[in-house]
Write a protein that holds these residues in place. Structure first.
Motif, PDB file in Angstrom:
ATOM      1  N   UNK A   7       9.497  -1.563   7.382  1.00 36.21           N
ATOM      2  CA  UNK A   7       9.423  -0.305   8.125  1.00 36.21           C
ATOM      3  C   UNK A   7      10.430   0.702   7.590  1.00 36.21           C
ATOM      4  N   UNK A   8      11.649   0.237   7.279  1.00 39.27           N
ATOM      5  CA  UNK A   8      12.669   1.132   6.732  1.00 39.27           C
ATOM      6  C   UNK A   8      12.261   1.651   5.351  1.00 39.27           C
ATOM      7  N   UNK A   9      11.671   0.772   4.553  1.00 40.65           N
ATOM      8  CA  UNK A   9      11.214   1.156   3.213  1.00 40.65           C
ATOM      9  C   UNK A   9      10.146   2.243   3.298  1.00 40.65           C
ATOM     10  N   UNK A  10       9.157   2.059   4.181  1.00 43.80           N
ATOM     11  CA  UNK A  10       8.091   3.036   4.334  1.00 43.80           C
ATOM     12  C   UNK A  10       8.616   4.340   4.937  1.00 43.80           C
ATOM     13  N   UNK A  11       9.545   4.224   5.878  1.00 51.07           N
ATOM     14  CA  UNK A  11      10.139   5.435   6.464  1.00 51.07           C
ATOM     15  C   UNK A  11      10.888   6.246   5.411  1.00 51.07           C
ATOM     16  N   UNK A  13      10.239   6.376   2.199  1.00 56.42           N
ATOM     17  CA  UNK A  13       9.245   7.058   1.374  1.00 56.42           C
ATOM     18  C   UNK A  13       8.675   8.264   2.107  1.00 56.42           C
ATOM     19  N   UNK A  14       8.334   8.062   3.383  1.00 58.38           N
ATOM     20  CA  UNK A  14       7.741   9.149   4.157  1.00 58.38           C
ATOM     21  C   UNK A  14       8.704  10.321   4.309  1.00 58.38           C
ATOM     22  N   UNK A  15       9.954  10.045   4.607  1.00 58.77           N
ATOM     23  CA  UNK A  15      10.938  11.120   4.762  1.00 58.77           C
ATOM     24  C   UNK A  15      11.120  11.900   3.469  1.00 58.77           C
ATOM     25  N   UNK A  16      11.225  11.170   2.360  1.00 56.65           N
ATOM     26  CA  UNK A  16      11.385  11.837   1.059  1.00 56.65           C
ATOM     27  C   UNK A  16      10.141  12.652   0.712  1.00 56.65           C
ATOM     28  N   UNK A  17       8.977  12.110   1.050  1.00 58.91           N
ATOM     29  CA  UNK A  17       7.729  12.813   0.768  1.00 58.91           C
ATOM     30  C   UNK A  17       7.636  14.102   1.585  1.00 58.91           C
ATOM     31  N   UNK A  42       1.362   6.791   3.155  1.00 59.99           N
ATOM     32  CA  UNK A  42       2.077   5.611   3.615  1.00 59.99           C
ATOM     33  C   UNK A  42       1.108   4.461   3.879  1.00 59.99           C
ATOM     34  N   UNK A  43      -0.076   4.769   4.391  1.00 55.89           N
ATOM     35  CA  UNK A  43      -1.089   3.731   4.591  1.00 55.89           C
ATOM     36  C   UNK A  43      -1.479   3.087   3.265  1.00 55.89           C
ATOM     37  N   UNK A  44      -1.596   3.904   2.224  1.00 56.89           N
ATOM     38  CA  UNK A  44      -1.936   3.392   0.893  1.00 56.89           C
ATOM     39  C   UNK A  44      -0.829   2.471   0.369  1.00 56.89           C
ATOM     40  N   UNK A  45       0.432   2.889   0.510  1.00 61.97           N
ATOM     41  CA  UNK A  45       1.541   2.059   0.048  1.00 61.97           C
ATOM     42  C   UNK A  45       1.594   0.750   0.831  1.00 61.97           C
ATOM     43  N   UNK A  46       1.361   0.807   2.130  1.00 59.50           N
ATOM     44  CA  UNK A  46       1.358  -0.416   2.946  1.00 59.50           C
ATOM     45  C   UNK A  46       0.283  -1.388   2.447  1.00 59.50           C
ATOM     46  N   UNK A  47      -0.904  -0.867   2.134  1.00 58.71           N
ATOM     47  CA  UNK A  47      -1.971  -1.732   1.623  1.00 58.71           C
ATOM     48  C   UNK A  47      -1.579  -2.372   0.291  1.00 58.71           C
ATOM     49  N   UNK A  48      -0.897  -1.607  -0.562  1.00 59.31           N
ATOM     50  CA  UNK A  48      -0.452  -2.154  -1.841  1.00 59.31           C
ATOM     51  C   UNK A  48       0.550  -3.284  -1.630  1.00 59.31           C
ATOM     52  N   UNK A 289       0.824   0.799  11.275  1.00 67.64           N
ATOM     53  CA  UNK A 289       0.664   2.207  11.624  1.00 67.64           C
ATOM     54  C   UNK A 289      -0.825   2.539  11.534  1.00 67.64           C
ATOM     55  N   UNK A 290      -1.269   3.356  12.438  1.00 69.10           N
ATOM     56  CA  UNK A 290      -2.671   3.734  12.433  1.00 69.10           C
ATOM     57  C   UNK A 290      -2.893   4.802  11.365  1.00 69.10           C
ATOM     58  N   UNK A 291      -3.841   4.602  10.433  1.00 71.72           N
ATOM     59  CA  UNK A 291      -4.140   5.647   9.447  1.00 71.72           C
ATOM     60  C   UNK A 291      -4.807   6.835  10.109  1.00 71.72           C
TER      61      UNK A 291
END
Length: 320
Positions: A7-11, A13-17, A42-48, A289-291
């Protein structure tokens, strides 16, 4: 390196994006929805992250490279979740590539002359294909064998303008393979191996686009579009086609909206710093997270960045 959860990793990325989208807002299409685009990314990165091979490749890619890749899709108004473009880990970086659908969308949006339709087809053994010029007018006819799975012998692309005129280009399968082998950044990718027909269509569409007057009026657009081809032509002659021309900078702002209008983040100027590759020791499974629902999610060709995900156990470490 401190511990970091999924969750921290995705957050991060999202904040920087979101910061970068705000800083580059002048290069985005009118009506661009930052929140929707970022959450779809973020949904795409989670799937990867759910695929073991992709998790290992992500380990070598820093967050800044991921964000810069995603931003290129935003410049062109293409959606990663819709399969209009792809983020592919390649040689320690996240590379940006357009899909066949994305190529068509870019041509329709940025053409100086209104386009009624644009498409590409593969030609297989036994299909009836004829092209030529009659009384100075280009003519093309194609009658495929229904549901044929015979070998592909070529591909062609056609653009039909609103005024009734057309332009087309065609390539033999030998020309396509030569382009792949000589110019492709990833000639041995899963896309070429398992979706050869789609890649044939993308290749001939990309070459046809050289004949279309595209109004790419910003440097960011030009760079994103050129990189998205997946080829490195370096101003050389493309097999069977015309020489790649330097990108023009016409002064028109006539750009079609990329996404439905939505609330965007407030403007802030924040210094962007490169982020290190993530190698957490305690990478726990984060809440789903819901896409954001897409208006249309067509079937996408398999791509090396999007293999079928396999859920990993809660205690598995995606990154070593």
């Amino acid at each position: 390196m401190g511990q970091m959860t999924a969750d921290q990793y995705l957050d991060q990325i999202q904040n920087q994006l979101m910061k970068t989208l705000t800083e580059k807002k002048d290069a985005m299409p009118p009506g661009f929805n930052q929140q929707r685009f970022a959450l779809n990314c973020i949904t795409v990165i989670r799937d990867m992250m759910k695929d073991y091979k992709k998790r290992e490749q992500l380990q070598t890619v820093d967050i800044n490279s991921i964000v810069l890749c995603m931003i290129k899709g935003a410049y062109l108004g293409l959606d990663f979740l819709n399969g209009e473009c792809y983020a592919i880990p390649y040689k320690g970086e996240m590379t940006f590539q357009t899909d066949y659908k994305g190529e068509i969308k870019v041509c329709k949006r940025f053409s100086d002359d209104p386009i009624k339709d644009i498409y590409a087809k593969v030609v297989r053994e036994g299909d009836v294909y004829d092209e030529g010029v009659e009384a100075g007018v280009q003519k093309l006819s194609f009658k495929p064998v229904p549901f044929s799975n015979k070998d592909i012998i070529g591909a062609f692309a056609v653009v039909m303008y609103a005024d009734g005129t057309i332009k087309y280009d065609s390539m033999s399968v030998e020309e396509i393979r030569h382009t792949k082998d000589v110019y492709s950044k990833a000639a041995n990718s899963q896309a070429w191996k398992e979706s050869f027909g789609e890649m044939c269509k993308k290749t001939v569409i990309r070459r046809l686009s050289k004949l279309i007057d595209l109004n790419l009026d910003k440097v960011e657009l030009i760079k994103a579009y050129e990189e998205g081809s997946g080829f490195e032509f370096e101003n050389q002659q493309i097999s069977g086609g015309s020489t790649r021309q330097p990108a023009q900078l016409p002064g028109s702002d006539n750009v079609v909206d990329a996404f439905a209008p939505g609330q965007t983040a407030g403007q802030k100027t924040i210094e962007q710093k490169p982020q290190p590759a993530v190698t957490p020791q305690d990478f726990r499974k984060a809440p789903e997270r819901e896409p954001i629902p897409a208006e249309e999610v067509p079937q996408s060709m398999p791509d090396e960045g999007f293999m079928m995900p396999e859920d990993f156990p809660d205690n598995e470490l995606p990154f070593k």
